[in-house]
Each structure stands twice: as structure tokens, then as C-alpha cells.
Design an enzyme around this catalytic site. Structure first.
Site: not given
Length: 361
Positions: A8, A90, A113, A259, A262
Site C-alpha cells: 500500500y 491526514s 478533502y 499525489h 498514486r
């Protein structure tokens, strides 16, 4: 860390083309020493938003950090605070925003976001404000989930699916397994208040897409800019028009980024874009950079390309995965030592002077 967690961390979108391109392009940057000029010593400090940081790099937001090493966000936030560099938490972290505000003594930045649900957006931003965060970073380059084959093969979720392969991978990493058992299974702590009770984990992606990670167009950014009175950073821009829109919006800074490779496998790498955009707009907005930056040499190359500050994500998680609670300190020390050596070799005294040493093709 188990293979599914490592996969990941390292994976990019589809064929990892953008990940490789990021590394290749920043590695191709060349710097030229000026050896006979008068020289005193180098100063790595950079002032941002009224605070003087000890080095020109910070810790980028990385989702699911607690999956890769238990309490990784707390480890990194504490190290960043003590070493006086910014740590960006995050939204999809495994530690709550309130906990990281406490650990960092109010020095962390927060990444968000644009929640599609107006009620969640208002409540989340109020929590960020109440917790004492001073800098807000809005990520705009995730209009859709990245297609990452490794994660699909591994059945990656939060928590990971208990397939036989994943169980064997966890058993093969006893330190990780013991620490995880002590810390408890990683969950998205900041978002738990907004999740329906007893929601099946296979519905998490749909929930995230519909409520937490809405498209961040200019109109969505205006809502956040109107609410947030402190420094606002727009993260994930790569086009000149987007940077111009961010300037018109009244953003205080932009992070030129793809990013970490990704999201778009055919995307352009940020280092050459940073050179172009910095030359045009550095006097109108602060220009930062991430993606492809792995070490002190890369930091110097990004700064020489016109970035005022840089952020690294994977590198810091590698450090924690290798050394646990000491990983944040070790990584910061190593990057500082590497960058100091480079600046002394160039005979560059200030971070802001690094563009003078760039070999321009």
C-alpha cells in the site's frame, strides 16, 4: 511491516509509471558548486506563516499510517514537533485530529478533502479550528480513487481482510503484530463520529466517496476559504491555470504534486512544473513541492527548482517501519545531515539561494 501494508505504501496507480517518472526526473536535476566564493556556513531554516522552521522539509499526509506501524501518526507528529518541522495529519489517519493536536502541542497542520456533506464539512472544520490547528491543507487531486492493483490483490481495507495470505504475512512480522495487538486495530479515528454504527467495512469506500472525499472544484474551495481564516494551502496542483485560480481564490500556498504517482499513471512529474511555475508566480503565492522526494539530494533539487519548501511521505513511514518510535527522529536527522552536506558542498549559505546553483538545460 507486513507485505500488504508495504505494498500500500509503495504502490502507485496502475503500472507505477508515474512513481518511476517522479524518481527519474528529480534524479536528473543537476546542481553546480561555486567553490571559490566567500562562504561562512549554511542555514537550513525557513520561515512560513510567522513560524521559523529548522529545515525546509516536512512530513506529508499519508493515509492509514497506523496500518503500516501502530501509532505512526503520533510517533511522527511528536518527532516533528520536537525537531521543529511541520507534520501534516491526514483526514484518513488512524489517529484523531484531537490526539495529534495534543501530541504536537498545536504545531501540526491538518489535511482535509472537501466533504460532500455540508454538515460534516462544517463540523470537521470546526473541530480542526477548536483543536488549535493553524494551517489547513486541502487536497484536490483525488477526484476518484486510484486504481492500485497491489491493494486489490491484497484485499486491502481498514482493517485488512483476514485472508490466509494476510494472516501469514502478519505472523511473519512479530514485532508489528505485537505492537498492533497492544495499540488495537487501526481505524479512521477522525471520521468515526460520521460513520454509521456497525457499518460493514466493505461499505467504507462508498461512504468515503459520498460524504468525505467530494470533488474539490473551485466552488468547493471557496466554501473552505470563506470559513478558514488562517493559512490555506491547496495541495495537488500541477497545471498553471489551477495555480492561477488558487491565487485568485486567496490561497496562501500551493503544493505542486501528483499525489506520489498514486492517482494518474500518465501524469506529469512535478519537478519541471515547479521550475516553470515558480519562475512566474513565486512572488504571488508560496510554492511547495512533494512527490518523488526521497532524500536530502531530492530535497535540494526541489528547492533549487524553485520550491520554497518540500514534503516527504513514504520516506518517513519507512523510518517508522524500521525503527518504531525512534523512526521519526532518525529520518529527520538523516535528511538534515544529507541536506547540510549538499549545501556545504555547493557553498550555499541559505535555502532561498539554492536556485542559483541549478544547472538549467
Amino acid at each position: 511491516m507486513p507485505k500488504f501494508a508495504y505494498d500500500y505504501l509503495i504502490s502507485g496507480c496502475m503500472e507505477d509509471t508515474s512513481v518511476r517518472k517522479n524518481e527519474q526526473q528529480i534524479d536528473s536535476v543537476e546542481l553546480r558548486s561555486q567553490l571559490l566564493k566567500p562562504y561562512n556556513d549554511c542555514d537550513l531554516s525557513v520561515e512560513l506563516f510567522g513560524h521559523k522552521y529548522s529545515a525546509p522539509f516536512g512530513i506529508a499526509p499519508v493515509g492509514l499510517q497506523g496500518l503500516m506501524w501502530p501509532k505512526a501518526p503520533e510517533i511522527l507528529a511528536k518527532a516533528a514537533m520536537e525537531k521543529n518541522i511541520p507534520y501534516i495529519l491526514s483526514t484518513v489517519s488512524s489517529s484523531s485530529l484531537e490526539r495529534i493536536a495534543e501530541v504536537s502541542e498545536g504545531h501540526a497542520w491538518y489535511q482535509v478533502y472537501n466533504p460532500s456533506d455540508a454538515g460534516i464539512r462544517k463540523d470537521l472544520l470546526n473541530r480542526v479550528k477548536s483543536a488549535g490547528y493553524k494551517v489547513l491543507v486541502v487536497t484536490v487531486d483525488v477526484p476518484t480513487f486510484g486504481y492500485r492493483p497491489r491493494d486489490i490483490r491484497n484485499g486491502l481495507s481498514m482493517p485488512p481482510k483476514m485472508s490466509l495470505s494476510n494472516i501469514l504475512q502478519m505472523l511473519a512480522k512479530p514485532n508489528w503484530l505485537i505492537e498492533t495487538a497492544i495499540a488495537g486495530k487501526p481505524e479512521m479515528e477522525t471520521l468515526k463520529p460520521y460513520m454509521p454504527k456497525n457499518m460493514p467495512m466493505d461499505q467504507l469506500a462508498s461512504f468515503m466517496n459520498k460524504t468525505v472525499m467530494g470533488p474539490v472544484d473551485l466552488e468547493g474551495l471557496k466554501h473552505i476559504r470563506d470559513f478558514w481564516q488562517g493559512p490555506l494551502i491547496v495541495k495537488g496542483l500541477i497545471s498553471e491555470q489551477d495555480v492561477l485560480d488558487a491565487i485568485k481564490l486567496g490561497a496562501d500556498g500551493v503544493v505542486i504534486s501528483n499525489h506520489g504517482g498514486r492517482q494518474l499513471d500518465a501524469g506529469e512529474s512535478p519537478v519541471l512544473t515547479t521550475q516553470s511555475l515558480s519562475a512566474k508566480y513565486k512572488d504571488q503565492i508560496k510554492i511547495f513541492m512533494d512527490s518523488g522526494i526521497q532524500n536530502g539530494t531530492n530535497i535540494a533539487s526541489a528547492l533549487a527548482s524553485g520550491a520554497e519548501f518540500t514534503f516527504l511521505g513514504r520516506t518517513f513511514v519507512y523510518g517508522v517501519g524500521a525503527l518504531g518510535k525512534y523512526g521519526g527522529y532518525h529520518t529527520i536527522n538523516a535528511l538534515t545531515m544529507q541536506l547540510t552536506q549538499i549545501m556545504k558542498q555547493l557553498r550555499c549559505e541559505k535555502v532561498a539561494d539554492l536556485p542559483n546553483y541549478l544547472v538549467r538545460n
